[in-house]
Design an enzyme around this catalytic site. Structure first.
Site, PDB file in Angstrom:
ATOM      1  N   LYS A 256      25.699 -40.778  -0.751  1.00  0.00           N
ATOM      2  CA  LYS A 256      26.434 -40.152   0.350  1.00  0.00           C
ATOM      3  C   LYS A 256      27.024 -38.826  -0.091  1.00  0.00           C
ATOM      4  O   LYS A 256      27.302 -38.646  -1.268  1.00  0.00           O
ATOM      5  CB  LYS A 256      27.598 -41.068   0.769  1.00  0.00           C
ATOM      6  CG  LYS A 256      27.204 -42.306   1.509  1.00  0.00           C
ATOM      7  CD  LYS A 256      28.430 -43.140   1.832  1.00  0.00           C
ATOM      8  CE  LYS A 256      28.061 -44.402   2.568  1.00  0.00           C
ATOM      9  NZ  LYS A 256      27.488 -44.198   3.899  1.00  0.00           N
ATOM     10  N   ARG A 330      22.492 -54.131   5.940  1.00  0.00           N
ATOM     11  CA  ARG A 330      21.506 -55.024   6.566  1.00  0.00           C
ATOM     12  C   ARG A 330      20.685 -55.767   5.513  1.00  0.00           C
ATOM     13  O   ARG A 330      20.265 -56.898   5.718  1.00  0.00           O
ATOM     14  CB  ARG A 330      20.618 -54.213   7.533  1.00  0.00           C
ATOM     15  CG  ARG A 330      19.863 -53.093   6.882  1.00  0.00           C
ATOM     16  CD  ARG A 330      19.402 -52.021   7.873  1.00  0.00           C
ATOM     17  NE  ARG A 330      20.520 -51.183   8.346  1.00  0.00           N
ATOM     18  CZ  ARG A 330      20.390 -50.181   9.202  1.00  0.00           C
ATOM     19  NH1 ARG A 330      19.199 -49.880   9.688  1.00  0.00           N
ATOM     20  NH2 ARG A 330      21.436 -49.465   9.574  1.00  0.00           N
TER      21      ARG A 330
END
Ligand code: BES
Ligand code: ZN
Ligand code: ZN
Length: 476
Positions: A256, A330
């Site tokens: 990020k 996920r």
């Protein structure tokens, strides 16, 4: 915060400050009880100074002091605002270092929300501040109105759970590692007699949870798949709660940008909520079966980390191409969802700070909800509305399911285009849900954290979700 109730008239209550909520409509025609009380304080409301607008405050320097707080328009006032108003009043009084507060519950249909609102308003994220910066705290809350001891106890338990989640989410990732999360869970399991199983990385791999283990590889901290069980009646169905427990999300190799990366300590909010919830159910001696599964790991770009393009085989047997290691939630959750179903859960809610896209869509005002069965989705939305936590449903159309095609594996963890990011996350998770089971996914990335403070709550962690889950289990 000690909570008591009183049926004494307002002028007889002993406290440092008394809170009086007033609707906009009431400022000009003040209700008789309030009017006569204010007269005794030698005060009349000047509508130019106090208009009753939602969260507006006016502190009268009488003895005890009186805080008028606006509750907006009568027709808009609901449970959510009722709770928030209590929070806003407490936050205003704390600024004046007041320790003992009485609260007029005249306009409250459920006065217990005052307890929750006050305690939520009181929470401050300065948990590592020392000395003079330490925030002031309310010590005594007196509710002027009727409440049973049971109602008080329940609200206090709900409040404690909410603020426990908030303190865990506030903890920096060097203090709150997966191991510390497990220690917290063990303590809770011992105290409330929950069954606990802690599956370490090696065992997770042995059992086939390679999706979870794959994400864990990039971090030096040991990772765990945590299972907590509260089983009261073997004949009844099991409610499963799965919570994303990334104690820090750097993005992994798909790293990020550094701006705001520090906020990614919040990425375990789902797991904290799931643990707080099962504890609350045991504490309140509820009669439903619950299993919590929480994958606990960091998402870091260590030498062993998954690389974009790597393929892992999940517990369900499906292979996943990890195209973006920042869509790690996920990947760990799919094994947790498979596990909770293997353990017998037939109604499942997962809570996850899953996507930045949900912040684009809904900001911090509503949790995104997606699911595979409309009746169950409706029930969760209703539970949210009743507990003051807004949910907004997004669809999963058959066409959406085309998004996650992979050239090499059964599915990819991200779609090639950026559109419908929240839905893409849910589509991925749904691949791991048995169609016979009812499942709802709550993307709490926008609601678990406030970027700026509200009149009723400090910025930072919000503790969203546990109240909805409690309402849900009470009517499941
Ligand atoms: N933990 C983040 C989502 C998030 C973002 C939570 C902002 C709270 C605030 C999640 O793991 C993530 O990074 N998601 C990616 C998914 C993308 C790569 C498909 C995102 O939202 O950018
Ligand atoms: Zn991520
Ligand atoms: Zn994440």
């Amino acid at each position: 915060m000690k909570v008591t109730t009183t049926s004494l008239p307002l002028e007889k209550i002993e406290c440092e400050a008394l809170v009086i909520p007033l609707f906009e409509e009431e400022v000009k025609t003040v209700p008789e009880t309030v009017k006569s009380f204010l007269a005794k304080c030698n005060f009349t409301i000047n509508p130019a100074e106090f208009s009753g607008k939602l969260y507006e405050t006016f502190l009268i320097s009488s003895n005890p002091r009186v805080l008028l707080i606006g509750t907006g328009k009568k027709e808009d006032f609901d449970n959510r605002l009722a709770r928030n108003v209590a929070g806003a009043a407490i936050r205003r009084l704390e600024k004046s270092k007041i320790k003992s507060v009485a609260f007029d519950s005249r306009i409250y249909s459920q006065p217990e929300v005052i307890i929750e609102g006050a305690g939520i308003g009181e929470f401050d994220q300065g948990i590592y501040k020392t000395g003079k910066d330490k925030p002031s705290k309310i010590e005594e809350l007196i509710i002027c109105g009727k409440l049973s001891l049971e109602e008080i106890k329940k609200s206090q338990a709900v409040l404690e759970s909410t603020n426990w989640i908030r303190s865990l989410v506030t903890e920096p990732a060097n203090h709150l590692t997966p191991k510390i999360m497990v220690e917290n869970a063990r303590r809770i399991a011992r105290e409330f007699k929950l069954e606990i199983e802690v599956i370490d990385e090696k065992e997770a791999k042995r059992r086939g949870m390679n999706a979870f283990a794959g994400i864990s590889q990039g971090s030096h901290q040991p990772s765990f798949m945590l299972v907590l069980k509260y089983i009261v009646d073997k004949k009844k169905p099991i409610f499963g709660v799965v919570g994303k427990g990334i104690t820090f999300d750097s993005g992994g190799i798909s790293i990020k940008p550094s701006e705001k990366m520090h906020e990614m300590k919040l990425d375990m909010a789902g797991a904290a909520t799931a643990i707080a919830f099962i504890k609350l159910c045991a504490q309140l001696k509820l009669k439903e079966n619950i299993i919590v599964v929480a994958p606990l790991t960091e998402n870091l770009p260590g030498g062993g980390a998954l690389k974009p393009g790597d393929v892992v085989r999940s517990l369900a047997g499906k292979t996943i191409e990890v195209i973006n290691t920042d869509a790690e939630g996920r990947v760990v959750l799919c094994d947790a969802l498979t596990l909770v179903q293997k353990l017998g859960a037939t109604k499942i809610v997962d809570l996850a700070t899953l996507t930045g896209a949900v912040i684009v869509a809904l900001g911090s005002e509503a949790t995104a909800l997606l699911g595979n069965k409309q009746d169950f989705a409706d029930l969760v939305i209703k539970s949210g509305a009743e507990s003051g936590e807004r949910m907004w449903q997004l669809p999963i159309y058959p066409e959406h399911k085309e998004m996650l095609k992979s050239d090499v594996a059964d599915l990819a963890n991200v779609a090639p285009s950026r559109g419908a990011g929240v839905i893409a996350g849910a589509v991925f998770l749904q691949e791991f849900i048995d169609p016979k089971n009812s499942w709802v996914h709550l993307d709490i990335a926008g609601t678990a954290w406030l970027d700026s403070e509200k009149p009723y709550m400090s910025k930072g962690a919000t503790g969203v979700g546990v109240r909805t889950l409690l309402k849900l289990i009470e009517q499941i």
